[in-house]
Design an enzyme around this catalytic site. Structure first.
Site, PDB file in Angstrom:
ATOM      1  CD  GLU A  83      -2.967  -1.139   0.211  1.00 51.81           C
ATOM      2  OE1 GLU A  83      -3.176  -0.101  -0.433  1.00 51.81           O
ATOM      3  OE2 GLU A  83      -3.577  -2.207   0.005  1.00 51.81           O
TER       4      GLU A  83
ATOM      5  CG  ASN B 250      -0.620   5.414  -0.883  1.00 50.97           C
ATOM      6  OD1 ASN B 250      -1.507   4.997  -1.627  1.00 50.97           O
ATOM      7  ND2 ASN B 250      -0.811   5.599   0.412  1.00 50.97           N
TER       8      ASN B 250
ATOM      9  NE  ARG C  62      -5.195   3.450  -6.071  1.00 47.21           N
ATOM     10  CZ  ARG C  62      -4.622   2.247  -6.067  1.00 47.21           C
ATOM     11  NH1 ARG C  62      -4.641   1.504  -7.143  1.00 47.21           N
ATOM     12  NH2 ARG C  62      -4.038   1.808  -4.965  1.00 47.21           N
TER      13      ARG C  62
END
Lengths: 116, 146
Positions: free
Chosen positions: B50, B54, B110
């Site tokens: 994650e 990002n 997203r």
């Protein structure tokens, strides 16, 4: 990630193997959209038996496909989740929106028959 | 914290290929340091994925950039510390970014769950960022005997 597709009556069965992350999510989106555009499927089954890893990018692409099918009145189910995938499905709450089943047979029964 | 018992520092391009490289590298280091159970290791890998994702899509907007990954293992504390750093666009409002389901890119499908996953799957999460200076995400997972 390997993606194989199969049509069983009005169900599009998509089987995944490998990792579903941001790098591979686009392929899944494109593949499913292309198959659905054929207009011959009403429901979608994602068989995740070979999926070793999924992160929130996978959740996003699955939810996107769910929206399309759901809006057209169809059903979506997911089957054979491995532990890490089940964990993220549960955590995100997606398991409350998209039904999960231990086997493809059980998932197909739901998609085609209305059994829960 | 005292000096780490083991560590790795690496930098790699902000390419989506490296999402897997980053999470498997962290798992590889964790596994030589302690006998992690499957779920804890999977949680760490997911959180790393994650954070790195990002950096690739939000910090560098899928353009060129370098992601820095630092992993420290503290034997006495039985703690694995992971820092993912970028020198990208930065986050205007970190509190808002950390809200579950908040995303600046719904167009990319997203989910807005990245920070929620990092927060829940790890034991500690700190995010430091400001526009123009980049972002630093620090996470800690404590090792437990199975």
């Amino acid at each position: 990630m390997e993606i194989t597709t199969e049509s069983k009556r009005n169900v599009l069965i998509v089987t995944l193997a490998g990792d579903l992350d941001e790098h591979t999510a686009g392929d899944l989106r494109v593949t499913v959209e292309r198959e659905l555009d054929k207009g011959i499927h009403e429901h979608l089954l994602l068989n995740l038996s070979g999926l070793e890893f999924m992160d929130s990018s996978g959740l996003g692409v699955i939810l996107g496909r769910y929206r399309r099918i759901n809006q057209a009145g169809g059903r979506v189910a997911v089957c054979d989740l491995t532990p890490q995938v089940a964990r993220i499905f549960e955590f995100s709450g997606l398991a409350r929106i998209i039904r999960t089943y231990p086997t493809e047979k059980a998932a197909m029964a739901y998609l085609q028959g209305g059994a829960s | 914290m005292p000096a780490p018992s083991n560590f790795v520092r690496m930098s790699f391009p902000a390419s989506s290929l490296n999402e897997k490289f980053a999470r498997t590298s962290v798992a590889a280091l964790a596994q030589v340091c302690a006998d992690w159970n499957y779920q804890d290791l999977a949680d760490v890998m997911t959180a790393v994925s994650e954070a790195v994702t990002n950096a690739i899509i939000h910090a560098y907007l899928r353009k060129d950039g370098v992601v820095e990954l630092e992993v420290n293992w503290y034997e006495e504390e039985a703690a694995l510390e992971i820092v993912v750093r970028d020198h990208g666009v930065g986050i205007k409002d970190v509190g808002q970014a950390r809200e579950p389901l908040f995303t600046t890119r719904p167009d990319l499908e997203r989910s807005g769950l990245g920070f929620s996953i990092m927060e829940s799957f790890m034991d500690e999460l700190q995010v430091e960022s400001s526009p123009g200076t980049g972002t630093s995400v620090r996470m800690v997972k404590h090792w437990h005997a199975t």
